[in-house]
Design an enzyme around this catalytic site. Sequence first.
Site, PDB file in Angstrom:
ATOM      1  N   CYS A  25       0.813  -1.223   0.000  1.00 39.64           N
ATOM      2  CA  CYS A  25       0.000   0.000   0.000  1.00 39.64           C
ATOM      3  C   CYS A  25       0.846   1.274   0.000  1.00 39.64           C
ATOM      4  CB  CYS A  25      -0.939   0.004   1.207  1.00 39.64           C
ATOM      5  SG  CYS A  25      -0.167  -0.491   2.761  1.00 39.64           S
ATOM      6  N   HIS A  32      -2.975   6.343   4.706  1.00 39.08           N
ATOM      7  CA  HIS A  32      -1.529   6.453   4.913  1.00 39.08           C
ATOM      8  C   HIS A  32      -1.055   7.821   4.411  1.00 39.08           C
ATOM      9  CE1 HIS A  32      -1.400   2.375   6.024  1.00 39.08           C
ATOM     10  NE2 HIS A  32      -0.747   1.847   5.027  1.00 39.08           N
TER      11      HIS A  32
END
Lengths: 351, 351
Positions: free
Chosen positions: A132, A252
Site C-alpha cells: 500500500c 496512509h
Amino acid sequence: MNDQNGLTIAVVGATGAVGQQIIETLMKRDFPYKKLVLLSSARSAGKKVNVGGNELIIQEARPESFDGIDIALFSAGGSVSMELAPEAAKRGAIVIDNTSAFRMDPDVPLVVPEVNEEDVRSHKGIIANPNCSTIQMVVALEPVRKKYGLKKIIVSTYQAVSGAGNAAIEELELETRALIDGKPYEPKVLPVKTGEKHYQIAFNAIPQIDKFEDNGYTFEELKMMNETKKIMHDSNLHVAATCVRLPIETGHSESIYFEIESDDVTADSIKELLKEAPGVVLQDDPANQVYPMPADCVGKKDVFVGRIRKDLDNNKGFHMWVVSDNLQKGAAWNTVQIAESLVNLGVVKKK
Amino acid sequence: MNDQNGLTIAVVGATGAVGQQIIETLMKRDFPYKKLVLLSSARSAGKKVNVGGNELIIQEARPESFDGIDIALFSAGGSVSMELAPEAAKRGAIVIDNTSAFRMDPDVPLVVPEVNEEDVRSHKGIIANPNCSTIQMVVALEPVRKKYGLKKIIVSTYQAVSGAGNAAIEELELETRALIDGKPYEPKVLPVKTGEKHYQIAFNAIPQIDKFEDNGYTFEELKMMNETKKIMHDSNLHVAATCVRLPIETGHSESIYFEIESDDVTADSIKELLKEAPGVVLQDDPANQVYPMPADCVGKKDVFVGRIRKDLDNNKGFHMWVVSDNLQKGAAWNTVQIAESLVNLGVVKKK
C-alpha cells in the site's frame, strides 16, 4: 455488473479488511463479470455475505475452487497465496495477489496501472499488487520521473492501523476507549501480530511495521525500497524508507524528499505536472491551509498530493506530502484496476 | 531548594503547559534559589499554585515585576516575551526565553547545553531556548557532528499536541471521546489557534505546525532548519524539515536522515557514540523490538534514539528515530538546564 458473457471472478479472503473493500469496489465499478465466487479459510467458510442484493455463501478455498475461474483476487495473507495462487494459475485463472508472496519474483509483474499497466501483458498466471505505501508513492512520483528523471527518494511514512487488518482496527478502537476512560488495555496485535512484543498504538507512534531484517530495516521499509525500483523499472534509483504506525484508522501519509535529474525545475512546474497526472488530486494551497490529510481521503480512490516545495539547499531536491486510502488505492482499488487493465488490454477476454 | 543565599527566580506564564513543567522541574532539581516569583497575564493573575508545599499567588507580569529578579524564565507566548523580556533584562535579570521571539537575533545565544553550553557566556540579558523539535534533534546529532562531521539533515517530525499548549491537549481529548462515541466535534484550536481553519486531529495527521511562509515551508519547519545551524555554529549545514501534528498528547518523534563527512563509518560506530552521549539514551535493539516511542518517554528528561541504520545507497548516509518529551527536554528541562549552566559556569552568582 452481472454480465452473462462476462468473467468468473473469485475473491480469496472475502471476510478481511481488504477483501470486503474489493467486493464493494467490484460492485461500484462497471466490471464485466458473470459470477462472483467468495472464498476464504475454513474458519470463515459458510458465512453469508450480501453482495449487491444477493446472498453469497463463502466457500473454503481449495485448489479445485479455481476450476473455471478467469480472475482470482487474493487477499488472505502470504501463506494462503503461496499455497493456492500457483494452484489457481495452473487451472487457468489469472491471479492478482495482494500479499508480498510473489512481488519480487522476476516472473511476476508488479503493477500500478498509472505507472506500468503494460506489464500485465507479461504475466505467467500471477500478477502482484504492490504494498500500500509503495502504490501511493509511485503514483505521485511517476509523472515526475517521466518528465524530469528521478534519482533519489527518502520517505518517512505515517501509516494507519487498517494496513494491519481488522484486528488492528479493533485494537485501536478498544485501546483508545480504554485509555480515555483511564482503564488498562493489553495490546495483542500491533505492531506485528505474530511478534513477541505488542505495544500501545493509541496516542503513540510505533516505528515498526512488519518484522526486522538483519540490516536494521523492516520488511515494510524494504518493500517500499525494492518494489519502487521494480515498478519504475529502474534498479539504479536510490530509495530509502522509514515506516511508522500511528493511531489513525485508515489513510496512509508520506513525507517524501526526492531528487530529480533536471536542473532549475520549480515547485510550480511540479504542481502543474501533478495537477494533470492520472490518479492524482493536487491539494496544494498553503495560504488557504489546503493540503491532504488522512481523515479526508477515506473511501476515495485517488492519491492526494500537497505541500510541494523546493529544497532550500539542493536545486534538484523537492519535498511533498502524499496521502491515500490504504484500503482503496493501496489495496482494493489497485487490485480491481489491474483486473480492469487485463480486460481493457484484451489480456483476458470475455467468453 | 530554598537557599537563603540563592537566586531570585521568576517564571512568566506559570499556568501554561510549559510553565507548569518548569515549576515542577525547578522543584525536582537541586536548584539554588531563594525566592520563586510566579507571573502571568492579567487573566491568570490571582490564581494560587501549590509549589513544594507553599501556596504561591500568581501576579500579573509588568516591567516592575522584574526588579530584583536574577533569572526570568519566560514561557507565555511570543508577544509577552517581545514586550517584557527586554524590560526584565534592563532591570538586571537574565531572561531565558522559551518563545521564538529572539531565537534568531544575532545578539541572543540559542542554547542546548549538551551542544553549546559555553554560548551562555555571551548573553546580553536574553538567552533563547530553541524550538522543541530542534532541541531533541541537535542533542542526538551533535556527537555525530563532532566526531564525523555533518553535511546534511532531512527530518520528518511526528509531533504531539502538547506543543500547541493546554488548549490543544484538551481538544485532542474531547475530540477523541466525541469521535469514538460517534458524536460531532467542532475543532477550534489545531493546527493554529489564530488560523482561519481548524482541522480534526483525533485519528488524523495535519501537515501544518505554525503558519506558512511564502516559500511553502511552515515557520516550525524553518525554525528547525535555521535554529539547528545557529546552535551548531554551521551556516553551511544543509537542513530540511517537514513538520506534522499527530494525535499524541506528549512526546515528539523524528525520522532523521543525515549525511556525514567521513567515509566508511558503520551504524554500530554511531550506536557506540550515542550510547555514551550526554542527554541521550540509546534504545536500539530491533531483534528484541526495542526502539523509542513517545508513550514511553513522557515525563523523562532524556532524548531517546534508536533504529540507527546505514543508508543502502549512500556510504555517508544514515537513518535514525529520535523521541523526547517535548515539554521536558523540548522546553521546561532545557530551560532549567540553561539556568543551571548560568550558575555552574559562574555567569550568574549567588549573593
